[in-house]
Design an enzyme around this catalytic site. Structure first.
Site, PDB file in Angstrom:
ATOM      1  N   ASN A  41      -1.926 -27.656 -13.957  1.00 23.61           N
ATOM      2  CA  ASN A  41      -1.929 -27.880 -15.539  1.00 23.61           C
ATOM      3  C   ASN A  41      -3.574 -28.371 -15.349  1.00 23.61           C
ATOM      4  OD1 ASN A  41      -2.052 -28.889 -18.078  1.00 23.61           O
ATOM      5  ND2 ASN A  41      -1.094 -30.689 -17.683  1.00 23.61           N
ATOM      6  N   LYS A  55      -4.892 -28.298 -18.458  1.00 27.57           N
ATOM      7  CA  LYS A  55      -5.524 -28.805 -19.625  1.00 27.57           C
ATOM      8  C   LYS A  55      -6.391 -28.427 -20.357  1.00 27.57           C
ATOM      9  CE  LYS A  55      -4.392 -33.258 -17.039  1.00 27.57           C
ATOM     10  NZ  LYS A  55      -4.233 -34.685 -17.371  1.00 27.57           N
ATOM     11  N   HIS A  91       4.243 -32.686 -22.636  1.00 26.69           N
ATOM     12  CA  HIS A  91       3.247 -33.545 -21.782  1.00 26.69           C
ATOM     13  C   HIS A  91       2.941 -34.542 -22.611  1.00 26.69           C
ATOM     14  CE1 HIS A  91      -0.288 -34.436 -19.705  1.00 26.69           C
ATOM     15  NE2 HIS A  91       0.152 -33.734 -18.669  1.00 26.69           N
ATOM     16  N   GLU A 110       0.257 -36.152 -23.028  1.00 33.05           N
ATOM     17  CA  GLU A 110      -0.835 -35.880 -23.645  1.00 33.05           C
ATOM     18  C   GLU A 110      -0.539 -35.302 -25.121  1.00 33.05           C
ATOM     19  OE1 GLU A 110      -3.309 -33.958 -20.933  1.00 33.05           O
ATOM     20  OE2 GLU A 110      -3.516 -35.914 -19.670  1.00 33.05           O
ATOM     21  N   GLU A 140       6.372 -37.676 -15.024  1.00 27.70           N
ATOM     22  CA  GLU A 140       5.062 -37.881 -15.144  1.00 27.70           C
ATOM     23  C   GLU A 140       4.755 -39.451 -15.729  1.00 27.70           C
ATOM     24  OE1 GLU A 140       2.360 -34.100 -14.447  1.00 27.70           O
ATOM     25  OE2 GLU A 140       2.556 -34.752 -16.913  1.00 27.70           O
ATOM     26  N   GLY A 157      -4.163 -38.794 -14.842  1.00 31.06           N
ATOM     27  CA  GLY A 157      -5.771 -38.705 -15.032  1.00 31.06           C
ATOM     28  C   GLY A 157      -6.307 -40.089 -14.545  1.00 31.06           C
ATOM     29  N   SER A 217      -1.792 -38.064 -10.763  1.00 28.42           N
ATOM     30  CA  SER A 217      -2.773 -38.307  -9.760  1.00 28.42           C
ATOM     31  C   SER A 217      -2.462 -37.590  -8.459  1.00 28.42           C
ATOM     32  CB  SER A 217      -3.490 -39.438  -9.624  1.00 28.42           C
ATOM     33  OG  SER A 217      -3.878 -39.815 -11.136  1.00 28.42           O
TER      34      SER A 217
HETATM   35  C1  PEP Z   1      -1.047 -33.870 -15.494  1.00 28.74           C
HETATM   36  O1  PEP Z   1      -1.845 -33.520 -16.482  1.00 28.74           O
HETATM   37  O2  PEP Z   1       0.190 -33.507 -15.688  1.00 28.74           O
HETATM   38  C2  PEP Z   1      -1.176 -34.761 -14.615  1.00 28.74           C
HETATM   39  C3  PEP Z   1      -0.587 -35.165 -13.585  1.00 28.74           C
HETATM   40  O3  PEP Z   1      -2.944 -34.788 -14.412  1.00 28.74           O
HETATM   41  P1  PEP Z   1      -3.392 -35.649 -13.007  1.00 28.74           P
HETATM   42  O4  PEP Z   1      -2.907 -35.032 -11.754  1.00 28.74           O
HETATM   43  O5  PEP Z   1      -4.979 -35.349 -13.213  1.00 28.74           O
HETATM   44  O6  PEP Z   1      -2.830 -36.933 -13.106  1.00 28.74           O
END
Ligand code: PEP
Length: 255
Positions: free
Chosen positions: A13, A15, A99, A101, A171, A177, A217
């Site tokens: 992803n 972003k 997501h 975000e 998630e 992040g 992460s």
């Molecule tokens: C994501 O954006 O779905 C995500 C898991 O980000 P990160 O791996 O940076 O935590």
């Protein structure tokens, strides 16, 4: 069906990162590194403006291209929005929906997630529906209820046949992040809660067929342990999908 027979899906992803030129360069770097991966699906969900460059760069490789969002209506007066058919027309196969975000910064709700999942399926796209609890919800002890509620609400009106075409990404909001990863046991537990919820909503054979990813992460160091868990069928990867060697190491860890 079990972990060995379910599809493992490693998805990036990106972003709000990368221009079209940077997209082509990164995918060209990734192709030789992930090209042999026949043990999992490899896909990159990229910003709308990068889709054409991504599809072109990924041509002839095992990398598939997804989008990060879509609107649920087919067309109309929705300034700034993109429909499922538009995504399909430019070579997109997958789309991330709900997501955290988008839920946090763009007021997405379980109701809009549901509308989008339905519209994606109707257009022949594979939705990657994201669910996850906040740290506050986890600390309050209501994580199982939050996860079950997001799962059930997002899937209203989806029948068992359609469900087999949906990917769910667990998630935890506190792990995205932040560099703070769920432990492999935590990830497995919650992916198991999602699978049990699907078992109740549909039937256990359907639930066993669904790919459930972990995201938050995930990186080259922790991926192997997370991906070894029986309910974790892949990863949705943010930061580490922006560097070819890091993403390739996660793809390797899924072996
Ligand atoms: C994501 O954006 O779905 C995500 C898991 O980000 P990160 O791996 O940076 O935590």
């Amino acid at each position: 069906m079990n972990k060995e027979t379910r599809a493992t899906v490693i998805a990036g992803n990106w972003k709000m990162n990368k221009t079209p030129a940077e997209t082509a360069a990164l995918i060209n770097d990734m192709k030789p590194l992930v090209g042999a991966a026949d043990w999992c699906k490899v896909l990159l969900c990229v910003p709308y403006v990068d889709i054409a460059a991504a599809v072109e760069a990924a041509k002839g490789s095992n990398i598939e291209i997804g989008a990060e969002n879509m609107h649920w209506e087919a067309s109309g007066a929705y300034t700034g929005e993109i429909s499922a058919d538009m995504l399909k027309a430019v070579g997109v196969k997958y789309v991330i929906i709900g997501h955290s975000e988008r839920r946090q910064y763009f007021a997405e709700t379980d109701a809009t997630v549901n509308l989008k999942v339905k519209a994606a399926l109707a257009a022949g796209l594979t939705p990657i529906m994201c669910v996850g609890e906040t740290l506050e919800q986890r600390d309050l002890g209501i994580m199982p209820e939050i996860i079950a509620m997001q799962t059930k609400c997002g899937l209203i009106g989806i029948d068992a046949e359609e469900m087999k075409k949906v990917i769910i990404a667990y998630e935890p909001v506190w792990a995205i992040g932040t560099g703070r990863t769920a432990t492999a046991d935590q990830a497995d537990e919650v992916c198991g809660i999602i699978r049990n919820t699907l078992c109740g909503l549909y039937d256990c054979a359907t639930a066993e067929a669904v790919t459930i990813q972990y995201g938050g992460s995930m990186n080259a160091k922790n991926a192997a342990e997370l991906l070894s868990k029986k309910n974790v069928d892949g990863g949705l990867i943010g930061g580490a999908s922006l560097k070819a060697p890091d993403f390739a190491a996660i793809v390797d860890a899924a072996k």
